[in-house]
Write a protein that holds these residues in place. Sequence first.
Motif, PDB file in Angstrom:
ATOM      1  N   THR B 244       5.907  78.358 135.340  1.00 33.65           N
ATOM      2  CA  THR B 244       6.753  77.124 135.337  1.00 33.65           C
ATOM      3  C   THR B 244       6.163  76.298 134.319  1.00 33.65           C
ATOM      4  OG1 THR B 244       4.862  76.249 136.927  1.00 33.65           O
ATOM      5  CG2 THR B 244       6.703  77.357 138.014  1.00 33.65           C
ATOM      6  N   LEU B 245       6.977  75.280 134.078  1.00 38.69           N
ATOM      7  CA  LEU B 245       6.669  74.077 133.091  1.00 38.69           C
ATOM      8  C   LEU B 245       5.170  73.563 133.399  1.00 38.69           C
ATOM      9  CD1 LEU B 245       7.958  73.959 130.530  1.00 38.69           C
ATOM     10  CD2 LEU B 245       9.125  72.071 131.181  1.00 38.69           C
ATOM     11  N   GLN B 246       5.166  73.398 134.620  1.00 41.97           N
ATOM     12  CA  GLN B 246       3.768  72.766 135.081  1.00 41.97           C
ATOM     13  C   GLN B 246       2.567  73.728 134.796  1.00 41.97           C
ATOM     14  OE1 GLN B 246       6.313  72.818 137.080  1.00 41.97           O
ATOM     15  NE2 GLN B 246       6.599  70.643 137.915  1.00 41.97           N
ATOM     16  N   GLN B 247       2.780  74.911 134.875  1.00 45.93           N
ATOM     17  CA  GLN B 247       1.630  75.824 134.430  1.00 45.93           C
ATOM     18  C   GLN B 247       1.561  75.822 132.885  1.00 45.93           C
ATOM     19  OE1 GLN B 247       3.397  78.968 136.841  1.00 45.93           O
ATOM     20  NE2 GLN B 247       1.443  79.617 137.229  1.00 45.93           N
ATOM     21  N   ILE B 248       2.663  75.728 132.249  1.00 46.27           N
ATOM     22  CA  ILE B 248       2.603  75.818 130.721  1.00 46.27           C
ATOM     23  C   ILE B 248       1.847  74.488 130.102  1.00 46.27           C
ATOM     24  CG2 ILE B 248       4.141  75.642 128.822  1.00 46.27           C
ATOM     25  CD1 ILE B 248       6.139  77.517 130.058  1.00 46.27           C
ATOM     26  N   THR B 249       1.981  73.484 130.969  1.00 49.04           N
ATOM     27  CA  THR B 249       1.390  72.178 130.244  1.00 49.04           C
ATOM     28  C   THR B 249      -0.283  72.381 130.630  1.00 49.04           C
ATOM     29  OG1 THR B 249       3.239  70.900 131.453  1.00 49.04           O
ATOM     30  CG2 THR B 249       1.067  69.809 131.223  1.00 49.04           C
ATOM     31  N   ASP B 250      -0.709  72.956 131.610  1.00 52.21           N
ATOM     32  CA  ASP B 250      -2.154  73.187 131.823  1.00 52.21           C
ATOM     33  C   ASP B 250      -2.773  74.161 131.082  1.00 52.21           C
ATOM     34  OD1 ASP B 250      -2.018  70.889 133.570  1.00 52.21           O
ATOM     35  OD2 ASP B 250      -2.736  71.932 135.191  1.00 52.21           O
ATOM     36  N   THR B 251      -1.925  75.476 130.749  1.00 57.73           N
ATOM     37  CA  THR B 251      -2.368  76.420 130.319  1.00 57.73           C
ATOM     38  C   THR B 251      -1.498  76.919 129.281  1.00 57.73           C
ATOM     39  OG1 THR B 251      -3.406  77.240 132.266  1.00 57.73           O
ATOM     40  CG2 THR B 251      -3.362  78.869 130.469  1.00 57.73           C
ATOM     41  N   TRP B 252      -1.699  76.741 127.767  1.00 60.20           N
ATOM     42  CA  TRP B 252      -1.024  76.935 126.663  1.00 60.20           C
ATOM     43  C   TRP B 252      -0.693  78.493 126.951  1.00 60.20           C
ATOM     44  CZ3 TRP B 252       2.351  75.517 123.894  1.00 60.20           C
ATOM     45  CH2 TRP B 252       2.695  76.140 122.731  1.00 60.20           C
ATOM     46  N   PRO B 253       0.764  78.802 126.519  1.00 61.58           N
ATOM     47  CA  PRO B 253       1.020  80.174 127.022  1.00 61.58           C
ATOM     48  C   PRO B 253       0.449  81.092 126.033  1.00 61.58           C
ATOM     49  CG  PRO B 253       2.925  78.812 126.875  1.00 61.58           C
ATOM     50  CD  PRO B 253       1.867  77.957 126.762  1.00 61.58           C
ATOM     51  N   GLY B 254       0.045  80.465 124.788  1.00 64.60           N
ATOM     52  CA  GLY B 254      -0.593  81.429 123.765  1.00 64.60           C
ATOM     53  C   GLY B 254      -1.887  81.825 124.125  1.00 64.60           C
ATOM     54  N   ASP B 255      -2.810  80.805 125.000  1.00 69.33           N
ATOM     55  CA  ASP B 255      -3.976  81.440 125.483  1.00 69.33           C
ATOM     56  C   ASP B 255      -3.884  82.286 126.460  1.00 69.33           C
ATOM     57  OD1 ASP B 255      -5.119  79.268 123.939  1.00 69.33           O
ATOM     58  OD2 ASP B 255      -5.100  77.942 125.653  1.00 69.33           O
ATOM     59  N   THR B 256      -2.847  82.359 127.416  1.00 67.09           N
ATOM     60  CA  THR B 256      -2.461  83.200 128.471  1.00 67.09           C
ATOM     61  C   THR B 256      -2.115  84.685 127.537  1.00 67.09           C
ATOM     62  OG1 THR B 256      -1.283  81.585 129.554  1.00 67.09           O
ATOM     63  CG2 THR B 256      -1.258  83.831 130.433  1.00 67.09           C
ATOM     64  N   PHE B 257      -1.334  84.304 126.502  1.00 65.99           N
ATOM     65  CA  PHE B 257      -0.952  85.876 125.920  1.00 65.99           C
ATOM     66  C   PHE B 257      -2.346  86.610 125.363  1.00 65.99           C
ATOM     67  CE2 PHE B 257       0.124  87.885 122.004  1.00 65.99           C
ATOM     68  CZ  PHE B 257       1.194  88.890 122.214  1.00 65.99           C
ATOM     69  N   SER B 258      -3.063  85.670 124.694  1.00 70.59           N
ATOM     70  CA  SER B 258      -4.252  86.329 124.053  1.00 70.59           C
ATOM     71  C   SER B 258      -5.488  86.611 124.994  1.00 70.59           C
ATOM     72  CB  SER B 258      -4.766  85.170 122.896  1.00 70.59           C
ATOM     73  OG  SER B 258      -4.572  83.818 123.268  1.00 70.59           O
ATOM     74  N   SER B 259      -5.196  86.212 125.969  1.00 70.46           N
ATOM     75  CA  SER B 259      -6.409  86.586 126.976  1.00 70.46           C
ATOM     76  C   SER B 259      -5.522  88.063 127.786  1.00 70.46           C
ATOM     77  CB  SER B 259      -6.563  85.771 128.188  1.00 70.46           C
ATOM     78  OG  SER B 259      -5.441  85.400 129.029  1.00 70.46           O
ATOM     79  N   GLY B 260      -4.483  88.455 127.117  1.00 74.49           N
ATOM     80  CA  GLY B 260      -3.942  89.877 127.717  1.00 74.49           C
ATOM     81  C   GLY B 260      -3.187  89.613 128.868  1.00 74.49           C
ATOM     82  N   LYS B 261      -2.694  88.334 129.450  1.00 74.38           N
ATOM     83  CA  LYS B 261      -1.978  88.284 130.348  1.00 74.38           C
ATOM     84  C   LYS B 261      -0.429  87.668 130.210  1.00 74.38           C
ATOM     85  CE  LYS B 261      -5.849  87.477 133.591  1.00 74.38           C
ATOM     86  NZ  LYS B 261      -6.707  86.393 134.066  1.00 74.38           N
TER      87      LYS B 261
END
Lengths: 308, 419, 303
Positions: B244-261
């Motif tokens: 969700t956009l709220q999650q994206i606010t707190d965790t930049w998706p680029g970080d989620t992507f680079s952590s393999g998730k």
Amino acid sequence: MARLRGREAAPRRTAAQLSRGRAWWALLFIGPAGLGLAVFYLWPIIRGIYLSFQDVGPFGGETFVGIDNFIEVFAEPDLGRALLNTLLYAAICLIGIPVAMIVAVLINTKGLKGRGLFRVLFFLPVVTMPVAVALVWRLLLNVDYGVLNLSLRAIGLPGVAWLSTPVVNMVVIAIVGIWMGLGTQIIIFTAGLQGIPDTLIEAAELDGAGPVRRFVSVIVPLLSPTTFLLSVLSVIASMQVFDLIFLMIDPNNPAQSQSQSLVSLFYAKGFLQHDLGAAAAIACVLLAIILVLSAIQFRLQRRWVHYE
Amino acid sequence: MQSRALRSGAVALGAAMVAALALAGCSSGGGQDGPTTLNYTIWDQNQEPALREAADEFENQNPNVDVEITVIPSKDYWTKIQTQMSAGTGPDVFWVNGPNFQLYASNGQLAPLDDTGIEAGDYPESLIDLYTYDGSLFGAPKDFDTIGVYYNKALFDAAGLEYPAAGWTWADFQNAAQKISDPANGVYGTAAAPYGQMTYYNTILQAGGEIISEDGTTSGYDTPEAAEGVQFWADLIENGSSPTLQQITDTWPGDTFSSGKMGMFLDGSWAAGTYSSAEAIADVIGVAPLPIGPSGENTSVVHGLANAASAKSENLEMAKKLAVFLSGEEAAGIQAKTATVIPAFNGTQQAWVDALTAIDAQIFLDAVETGAPLPISKNTTAWVPVEEDYIKQILSGQIDTETGLKDLAGEMNDLLAEE
Amino acid sequence: MSESTSVMTRERAPVAVREPAPVTTPRRARRAPGKPLTWVYALLILGSAVMVFPFIWEVLTSLKTLSGASSVPPQILPDPFTTRAYTKVFDTLPFWNLLGNSILLTVIRTLGQVLLCTMAGYGFARFHFRGKNVLFIGFLAVLMVPGQLFLLPQYEIIRELGLLGTIPGIALPGLFSVFGTFLLRQFFQTLPMELEEAARLDGANEWQIFWRVMLPLAKPGIIALTLLTALWSWNDFLWPLVVSGSVTSMPLSVGLSLLTDLRLRDDALLMAGALLSSLPMIVVFLVLQRQFIQGIAFTGTKG
């Protein structure tokens, strides 16, 4: 000392003589600071008020536009929303005051060991950099892996998007604000407590009042001047909230436009949208609001503040 | 004793005076005879080492010049440049981008570079167009960027999917995103990042719509095509393929992507170096062109930065020379090797592709052919915040796409009319 | 003479200046009933936990790996334990340079403000001249004004002085303080006139009276202002953000925000940076906690 006393008989210089010479000294003492204050603080106010009646181009260039800036900012819904947010923030911050009072009384309980340690622990956030505070709390409040949400989920409750839900985020940031300022308020209350004569408390005790009764009927009224001072300071400071919101609400936050304080709006107008005239107008509105709120508080003071 | 008191007082006061004078003195005589110092202001720390190297080279060629590089964090960059420029103390040379370029050029803040010997033919035409205002070139194109799909091969394997490849479509993308998603374990197919250049600008173009009319005077948001391009992302959030956009606010998706998730993430060529060296995904990362949309195109937004010289520089000629040098062949060559951004100088791009060994970076160069320029107008920064605000409200479900975009178009048209 | 006055006041707690603290007759040694005290401890420990938990989490996170810092379920203790985030802070930021700037700014602003505010506070408290009250009220009005209003005009002035991006430029407006002047004026007003009169009759001039007689008496107020100014200066964010051009003049508070601008967010790195930047002031506080607490208490009773 004896030597001095011997001189007392000497004829005093007349007041006029005294003051003429002393005027130069006054200038010497006040001059350097006075000049600096005039240049760096008084002049900016005048200039700020002046700018609120100007249209300022993106790279300078001023034209007089009368009250157009004020009409503009009042016409936009942003100002009302920012005002409500700011008032909400200020109102929640006031809750910190009774909390600080209770903690101060607890810390000053007679016979308590480790008083110094408690005082230090409560004071720690005060000496911590706001930028660091914002970073830590953003980590704790993270939707996905913040400790708060993980704990909620562990007991079967859903997590909350603390910082990206409108209103909720203002409440949360106000709580962080309280956390940061509690130590200061506790210490000022402690100073106030030390001004309460022991005899009064002992008298209440002899009357058979328990700790809660003593707190409500003796300590609270006697601390009311301190409470008043802190509430005035708290309102003035929280009406100007900016740092925490700026540092905790990112531009990509979906609630960003709904989470502005008056000063955030001022900053956005002046430094992001490059409309200095409108920004100055907002600052003037804020100044007026602070003055009115302070005046109201001084009015109400008569009803509940007991000076000895 | 009294005289000592007097003296100590006088000394204290005297010291204060001297300090004050020294302060005032510093201000007037700012290194008249020494070497000329040029300030070069940028916003990306990652590029500083390469640019420092290029600046050193410039200093070698111009012995009497010192180049000082200032990095301002990107979120404060324009605020600060604008404040400095209106105060008359801006940098001599600084980065400009599309959205801010016209504001600076139209207000006489930039120096024309036409007489510096810069050859338009050395740069992609779209970038020369982007930085031309009123027939003059005001920015020397430094680099360019296109958008691609970064993907995680391990997650594709786990979901039993084929890797994305040229010619794939929106449907393929949506399908893969949904199959990979496993929100319970914090794994997502993709992310609807609320940044136009990376996400919805591309899909609006791919749907056959436009963000702004070609002449930059009217909003394109009140069309069904624009709605389709935005809805694409709203749907991905809705069906759980994206956080969700709220999650994206707190965790930049680029970080989620680079952590393999995260299975797929749309990001610019500028991020290629960062992702392909991120520990958790370095061995499983791939890149693919954007998927083909309803219009039959897989349009990517093309944008690029330029080095511009401030019209107010005290060493105007030298500043112009530096701006052009930093976008020239030598500097471009130095930059290309660091795998940060694609240099704009024609013929130096291959070195960038070669430096990125882990991925097929060629797709980013190919995207230029079918790309479209970043939408801008004379005062882009006036409507972008409004646009982003509406899009964020749509993506977070606060308003529906149709109403939101209609209101957005209305407000945007009002702002464009004021320009 | 000055010797004796300073000895006289040295031991007095600042809070006690206006209204002498309740005479320190030994408080009645009351045997507190066990139960309420248990409650007091319980509440205070709970409260302290809330205050301290963020710091503990900050420390723990700073010692985690990149993925460990954002794992679900969370790692309580770092596993593996690593100091790589600290190494990375020093690699990413010119930390010592930033630290030096913060210290320099804090020293300049604190010394300047304390000297100037003490003089002006004394001037307003002890001298009478036409227009003094108007001037003073004019300055007090400044306290009500949102600080951001000053930002642009102050920036214009610093620019005119050619001091943008320099330490003196960042420091200059902070040398002056209405709050500090007001605080010291309140303080000086509470001091008895007698000593001053006596010194004057003894032939001392105004500067001597100030420097040798009044200043030692004002020590508690001066210490309070010193610590408050140092704290404010260390944490100040918006002004140095606007004025400092590059890392050469940036203090830690602004430099820290460079860490948030990295392309990949690294929570451990952010926490390590936050901790390292706050640590100097926290250490100063722990060493001088009595003075800090008295200083705050002082502003509360005088302000």
